[in-house]
Enzyme design. Structure first.
Site, PDB file in Angstrom:
ATOM      1  N   LYS A  64      11.411  -5.880   1.921  1.00  0.00           N
ATOM      2  CA  LYS A  64      11.981  -4.795   2.729  1.00  0.00           C
ATOM      3  C   LYS A  64      12.957  -5.389   3.760  1.00  0.00           C
ATOM      4  O   LYS A  64      13.623  -6.366   3.469  1.00  0.00           O
ATOM      5  CB  LYS A  64      10.866  -3.975   3.378  1.00  0.00           C
ATOM      6  CG  LYS A  64       9.814  -3.552   2.342  1.00  0.00           C
ATOM      7  CD  LYS A  64       8.897  -2.498   2.811  1.00  0.00           C
ATOM      8  CE  LYS A  64       7.882  -2.222   1.695  1.00  0.00           C
ATOM      9  NZ  LYS A  64       7.202  -0.971   1.826  1.00  0.00           N
ATOM     10  N   SER A 100       0.031  -1.007  -1.114  1.00  0.00           N
ATOM     11  CA  SER A 100      -1.077  -1.680  -0.422  1.00  0.00           C
ATOM     12  C   SER A 100      -1.880  -2.609  -1.331  1.00  0.00           C
ATOM     13  O   SER A 100      -3.098  -2.705  -1.211  1.00  0.00           O
ATOM     14  CB  SER A 100      -1.990  -0.657   0.264  1.00  0.00           C
ATOM     15  OG  SER A 100      -1.259   0.067   1.239  1.00  0.00           O
ATOM     16  N   HIS A 152      13.261   2.777  -5.082  1.00  0.00           N
ATOM     17  CA  HIS A 152      12.070   2.661  -4.230  1.00  0.00           C
ATOM     18  C   HIS A 152      11.908   3.949  -3.425  1.00  0.00           C
ATOM     19  O   HIS A 152      12.903   4.578  -3.039  1.00  0.00           O
ATOM     20  CB  HIS A 152      12.224   1.453  -3.295  1.00  0.00           C
ATOM     21  CG  HIS A 152      10.946   1.129  -2.584  1.00  0.00           C
ATOM     22  ND1 HIS A 152      10.565   1.789  -1.439  1.00  0.00           N
ATOM     23  CD2 HIS A 152       9.951   0.255  -2.870  1.00  0.00           C
ATOM     24  CE1 HIS A 152       9.381   1.313  -1.048  1.00  0.00           C
ATOM     25  NE2 HIS A 152       8.993   0.385  -1.903  1.00  0.00           N
ATOM     26  N   GLY A 209       2.412   0.981   2.234  1.00  0.00           N
ATOM     27  CA  GLY A 209       2.388   0.600   3.642  1.00  0.00           C
ATOM     28  C   GLY A 209       1.331   1.322   4.458  1.00  0.00           C
ATOM     29  O   GLY A 209       1.349   1.284   5.682  1.00  0.00           O
ATOM     30  N   ASN A 240       8.239  -7.494  -2.309  1.00  0.00           N
ATOM     31  CA  ASN A 240       9.323  -6.656  -1.793  1.00  0.00           C
ATOM     32  C   ASN A 240       9.345  -6.854  -0.285  1.00  0.00           C
ATOM     33  O   ASN A 240       8.490  -6.328   0.424  1.00  0.00           O
ATOM     34  CB  ASN A 240       9.062  -5.184  -2.151  1.00  0.00           C
ATOM     35  CG  ASN A 240      10.067  -4.259  -1.492  1.00  0.00           C
ATOM     36  OD1 ASN A 240      11.125  -4.700  -1.038  1.00  0.00           O
ATOM     37  ND2 ASN A 240       9.745  -2.973  -1.408  1.00  0.00           N
ATOM     38  N   GLU A 268      11.307   4.459  -0.447  1.00  0.00           N
ATOM     39  CA  GLU A 268      12.006   4.463   0.850  1.00  0.00           C
ATOM     40  C   GLU A 268      13.479   4.793   0.675  1.00  0.00           C
ATOM     41  O   GLU A 268      14.099   5.404   1.556  1.00  0.00           O
ATOM     42  CB  GLU A 268      11.787   3.108   1.552  1.00  0.00           C
ATOM     43  CG  GLU A 268      10.367   3.002   2.099  1.00  0.00           C
ATOM     44  CD  GLU A 268       9.780   1.594   2.130  1.00  0.00           C
ATOM     45  OE1 GLU A 268      10.539   0.617   2.079  1.00  0.00           O
ATOM     46  OE2 GLU A 268       8.534   1.490   2.193  1.00  0.00           O
ATOM     47  N   GLU A 310       4.319   3.441  -8.055  1.00  0.00           N
ATOM     48  CA  GLU A 310       3.954   3.293  -6.648  1.00  0.00           C
ATOM     49  C   GLU A 310       3.675   4.668  -6.050  1.00  0.00           C
ATOM     50  O   GLU A 310       4.618   5.379  -5.668  1.00  0.00           O
ATOM     51  CB  GLU A 310       5.108   2.660  -5.860  1.00  0.00           C
ATOM     52  CG  GLU A 310       5.485   1.270  -6.311  1.00  0.00           C
ATOM     53  CD  GLU A 310       6.102   0.468  -5.175  1.00  0.00           C
ATOM     54  OE1 GLU A 310       5.539  -0.560  -4.827  1.00  0.00           O
ATOM     55  OE2 GLU A 310       7.123   0.897  -4.615  1.00  0.00           O
TER      56      GLU A 310
HETATM   57  P1  PGA Z   1       3.104  -2.195   0.457  1.00  0.00           P
HETATM   58  O1  PGA Z   1       4.554  -1.839  -0.116  1.00  0.00           O
HETATM   59  O2  PGA Z   1       2.514  -3.255  -0.450  1.00  0.00           O
HETATM   60  O3  PGA Z   1       3.341  -2.702   1.843  1.00  0.00           O
HETATM   61  O4  PGA Z   1       2.277  -0.934   0.427  1.00  0.00           O
HETATM   62  C1  PGA Z   1       4.772  -1.709  -1.481  1.00  0.00           C
HETATM   63  C2  PGA Z   1       6.213  -1.427  -1.736  1.00  0.00           C
HETATM   64  O5  PGA Z   1       6.887  -0.862  -0.874  1.00  0.00           O
HETATM   65  O6  PGA Z   1       6.743  -1.753  -2.802  1.00  0.00           O
END
Ligand code: PGA
Length: 253
Positions: free
Chosen positions: A11, A214, A97, A175, A9, A99, A169
């Site tokens: 982003k 992560s 997601h 993140g 992903n 976000e 998630e």
């Molecule tokens: P990350 O993000 O691996 O940077 O924690 C995961 C995601 O947003 O799907």
């Protein structure tokens, strides 16, 4: 066995130009690294799809979007439909997601409409669910995920187990560098699977359930070894080719 899905992903990082260089280099890496035991997908900004599609066509790398409009078409300035993403080269699309839920106020009903839009428009939704830290602390993580799945899959009929991917998630792990333990990821994967079985019956056995938050080379093998962790949704580490490939290599063969 479910083929592990190693989903990046990206982003809001990279440009079509830098992504082109990245993708060519990944394909070059794949000539000497065998990760044919997994399915590779990169969920990229919508602007990148039509540029990357000719590069990845006929290779083991699939593309996906990161969000989609709930509408088929119409006067929705700024929105991008599932059919547009599919026509530009996407096979998958991340939906719901955290976000999007947090910064764009997406609720379960809207996420469900986007899942439906994906299926109608020829995309496989990667439906994201997961609790925030306060919900985990209050012991509400299972209820939260079940509520999100119930809302997002209401009225959604599955014809094939390959038509849906779920990504668990935990929001506190995205993140942040904090990862759920492999046992916690497994426990929540099992919660999602049992919900899907109740909803879709035996079809649910073959639906892939990913872990995201992560995930990195150092923790991937342990997470991916779990029965109900059928892959990863990988943010930060998917922008680094060596890390993305190391995660893919860590999936069980
Ligand atoms: P990350 O993000 O691996 O940077 O924690 C995961 C995601 O947003 O799907």
């Amino acid at each position: 066995m479910r083929t592990p899905l190693i989903a990046g992903n990206w982003k809001m990082y990279t440009t079509p130009s830098t992504a082109t260089v990245w993708m060519r280099a990944l394909l070059e890496d794949l000539t000497s690294q065998d990760v044919s035991h997994v399915e590779l997908v990169l969920n990229v900004p919508a602007t990148h799809l039509a540029v990357l599609a000719p590069i990845t066509a006929g290779t083991p790398v699939a593309l996906g979007g990161q969000d989609v409009s709930a509408h088929d078409e119409g006067a929705y300035t700024g929105e991008v439909s599932a059919a547009m993403l599919a026509n530009a080269g996407a096979r998958y699309c991340v939906v719901g997601h955290s976000e999007r839920r947090q910064y764009h106020a997406e609720d379960d009903a809207l996420v469900g409409a986007k899942v439906a839009a994906c299926l109608a428009g020829g995309l496989i939704p990667i439906l994201c669910v997961g609790e925030v830290e306060s919900e985990r602390e209050a012991g509400e993580h299972e209820a939260t995920v079940i509520r999100q799945l119930t809302g997002a899959l209401e009225g959604i009929d599955l014809k094939d187990s390959g038509d849906l991917v779920v990504a668990y998630e935990p929001v506190w792990a995205i993140g942040t560098g904090k990862t759920a333990t492999a046992d916690d990821a497994q426990a929540m994967g099992a919660v999602a699977r049992s919900f899907l079985k109740g909803r879709y019956g035996p079809l649910a056995d073959a639906v892939r359930i990913l872990y995201g938050g992560s995930m990195k080379p150092s923790n991937a093998a342990e997470l991916l070894a779990k029965a109900d962790v059928d892959g990863g949704l990988i943010g930060g580490a998917s922008l680094k080719r060596d890390q993305y490939l190391a995660i893919a290599a860590a999936a069980p063969r």
